[in-house]
Design an enzyme around this catalytic site. Structure first.
Site, PDB file in Angstrom:
ATOM      1  N   ILE A  64     -50.129  44.467 -73.273  1.00 14.03           N
ATOM      2  CA  ILE A  64     -49.512  43.142 -73.119  1.00 14.03           C
ATOM      3  C   ILE A  64     -50.586  42.084 -72.847  1.00 14.03           C
ATOM      4  O   ILE A  64     -50.300  41.020 -72.283  1.00 14.03           O
ATOM      5  CB  ILE A  64     -48.457  43.148 -71.975  1.00 14.03           C
ATOM      6  N   ASP A  65     -51.810  42.371 -73.293  1.00  9.09           N
ATOM      7  CA  ASP A  65     -52.917  41.425 -73.056  1.00  9.09           C
ATOM      8  C   ASP A  65     -52.640  40.046 -73.646  1.00  9.09           C
ATOM      9  O   ASP A  65     -52.949  39.022 -73.026  1.00  9.09           O
ATOM     10  CB  ASP A  65     -54.229  41.990 -73.616  1.00  9.09           C
ATOM     11  N   ASP A  80     -40.475  48.691 -88.391  1.00  6.09           N
ATOM     12  CA  ASP A  80     -39.307  49.439 -87.909  1.00  6.09           C
ATOM     13  C   ASP A  80     -38.591  50.165 -89.035  1.00  6.09           C
ATOM     14  O   ASP A  80     -37.774  51.042 -88.774  1.00  6.09           O
ATOM     15  CB  ASP A  80     -38.315  48.489 -87.215  1.00  6.09           C
ATOM     16  N   ARG A 107     -48.665  50.305 -75.386  1.00 10.65           N
ATOM     17  CA  ARG A 107     -48.016  49.032 -75.727  1.00 10.65           C
ATOM     18  C   ARG A 107     -48.677  47.948 -74.878  1.00 10.65           C
ATOM     19  O   ARG A 107     -48.168  47.545 -73.858  1.00 10.65           O
ATOM     20  CB  ARG A 107     -46.516  49.115 -75.485  1.00 10.65           C
ATOM     21  N   ARG A 114     -30.446  53.858 -78.020  1.00 10.41           N
ATOM     22  CA  ARG A 114     -31.069  52.582 -77.622  1.00 10.41           C
ATOM     23  C   ARG A 114     -30.799  51.504 -78.661  1.00 10.41           C
ATOM     24  O   ARG A 114     -30.742  50.326 -78.326  1.00 10.41           O
ATOM     25  CB  ARG A 114     -32.582  52.754 -77.478  1.00 10.41           C
TER      26      ARG A 114
END
Ligand code: EPZ
Length: 419
Positions: free
Chosen positions: A123-124, A306, A121, A398
């Site tokens: 995050i650049d 999703d 994942r 979650r």
């Protein structure tokens, strides 16, 4: 650890009240850090990810409370600028606190978010945008040490990909920055629009939320407000898929129909009848689902990544062959192996998965691999012959409030067992 025992074969019929959107509540809770005042967030779902966000706010010095579905946050006085690794690991998306922390505190220390079940994942995009706004970021030992000399500075920012999280982080860093920030190729998800509605109600000056170009004019200070979180569009599709796969009919209440526009045609292509009113959606399944020719996940307003696993579960028992192309995440097919344990016929290669529908799935012991993959296993179990035991339920907790109870009250045979 507990598991769910599901005896498949019951048609689901009845009404489900949809909860507030997890992916809207999380950035809005991060945004309360920007407000040196009291805020109330209504329709906040009771989820472990929301609990984790509340723990982070408390760790930073906020007074945080919950009364049913209303979360209150008083961020008048903050006492910290670091998020310990333990809290960062509880929720991958806690990177969204970075923009708000550096805007309010001028500094932040937090861990690099680990990878997760969906693959790395990165995050650049977040970091390069915040650096352009003046943030100094040192990456050492898995931790990000960030500080800004005086104040974040607004500037034009073009995103190589319309990243939801990066768009949110830039907005949170820009709301009280010096000058104006313009985001080009911003994410357009409804949750971004909800975040901006909250911030504008607190006195921010954001225009273009939900479009590709978002303009944020920095303001001096924000004041508290009361905000109601939008309904969860992915939870909505989850229950629609539950009606579809069980041959049932569910009336979904407290929903928004517009954000579902890319999902309705898919369910209707599979043979479902759907009728929508202002805040309600009735989904009725055919005796047997038809295949869906192809499902390509795209940034909003395209088909949501999703919902990919959810529709894949329904395709497993549809008549014919369905093709899935996952363009957003590089490995979002971890649920395929578990569905195959139940007799599904799926071939996944890279970003493509081909599903040959079978007349019936069989119950089996399966493990949740991630949030939406876990929900897909529940859907498959509802239609399978025999009993399915589903473990690793923490993934589901979650993102789905009272999932087993909601399913039970519309006819599912689902029991929780301690293991
Ligand atoms: C948000 O994740 C959602 N999470 C995800 O929902 C959702 O799947 C995703 O958006 C896409 O809609 C929350 O809102 C909490 P992205 P986010 O940044 O922000 C790549 C769920 O099930 N990328 O839009 O992390 C990234 O690797 C969760 O509720 C970079 O390369 O998604 C991915 O391939 C799962 N560099 C793609 O972009 C970056 O700096 C989309 O990521 C950032 C992202």
């Amino acid at each position: 650890m507990s598991s769910w025992l599901i005896n498949g074969g019951n048609r689901l019929n009845g009404t489900v009240h949809i909860h507030g959107a997890k992916n809207s509540a999380l950035p809005i809770l991060a945004a309360t850090l920007l407000v040196p005042d009291y805020c109330e967030i209504d329709n906040c779902p009771a989820l472990s990810d929301v609990d984790a966000a509340m723990d982070i706010l408390r760790h930073l010095g906020c007074r945080v409370g919950r009364k049913e579905h209303t979360v209150s946050v008083d961020a008048t006085v903050l006492s910290g600028a670091d998020i310990p690794d333990t809290l960062m690991r509880e929720m991958r998306s806690s990177i969204v606190f970075l923009g708000a922390m550096v805007a309010r505190l001028g500094e932040a220390e937090l861990s690099f978010p680990g990878g997760c079940e969906l693959g790395p994942r990165p995050i650049d995009l977040h970091l390069s945008a915040l650096r352009r706004m003046g943030l100094q970021i040192k990456e050492e030992g898995g931790r990000l040490r960030c500080r800004v000399e005086r104040q974040m500075t607004g500037c034009p920012i073009s995103l190589a990909f319309p990243s939801v999280g990066a768009t949110e982080n830039i907005i949170l860093a820009a709301v009280t920055a010096k000058g104006t920030t313009t985001i080009f190729n911003a994410a357009k998800e409804p949750e971004i629009q909800d975040l901006c509605r909250f911030l504008n109600a607190c006195g921010a000056r954001i225009a273009g939320a939900g479009e590709s170009t978002v303009v944020i004019e920095g303001v001096k200070q924000l004041t508290g407000c009361r905000h109601t979180v939008i309904p969860d569009r992915i939870e909505t599709v989850t229950y629609a898929a539950a009606a579809a796969i069980t041959g049932g009919s569910l009336l979904l209440k407290n929903i928004q129909v517009e954000p579902l526009q890319a999902c309705v045609p898919i369910l209707e292509e599979m043979g479902c009848q759907t009728t929508a009113w202002k805040k309600e959606w009735l989904v009725t399944a055919p005796p047997r689902l038809r295949r869906v020719r192809s499902v390509r996940t795209l940034p909003f307003p395209g088909f949501p990544t999703d919902a990919q696993a959810l529709i894949m579960a329904t395709a497993c028992v549809a008549k014919g062959t369905s093709v899935f192309i996952e363009t957003i995440f590089e490995s979002r097919y971890k649920h395929v192996g578990e569905l195959m344990r139940m007799g599904a016929n799926i071939k996944a290669e890279g970003r493509v998965a081909v599903v040959e529908g079978v007349p019936q799935l069989s119950g089996a012991p399966v493990e949740c691999t991630d949030l939406r993959g876990g929900a897909a296993l529940v859907l498959a179990a509802l239609a399978a012959q025999g009993t399915t035991e589903i473990s690793q339920l923490q993934h589901i907790e979650r993102g789905y409030e009272a999932f087993a109870e909601e399913l039970q009250q519309v006819g599912a045979d689902i029991k929780t067992v301690a293991r």
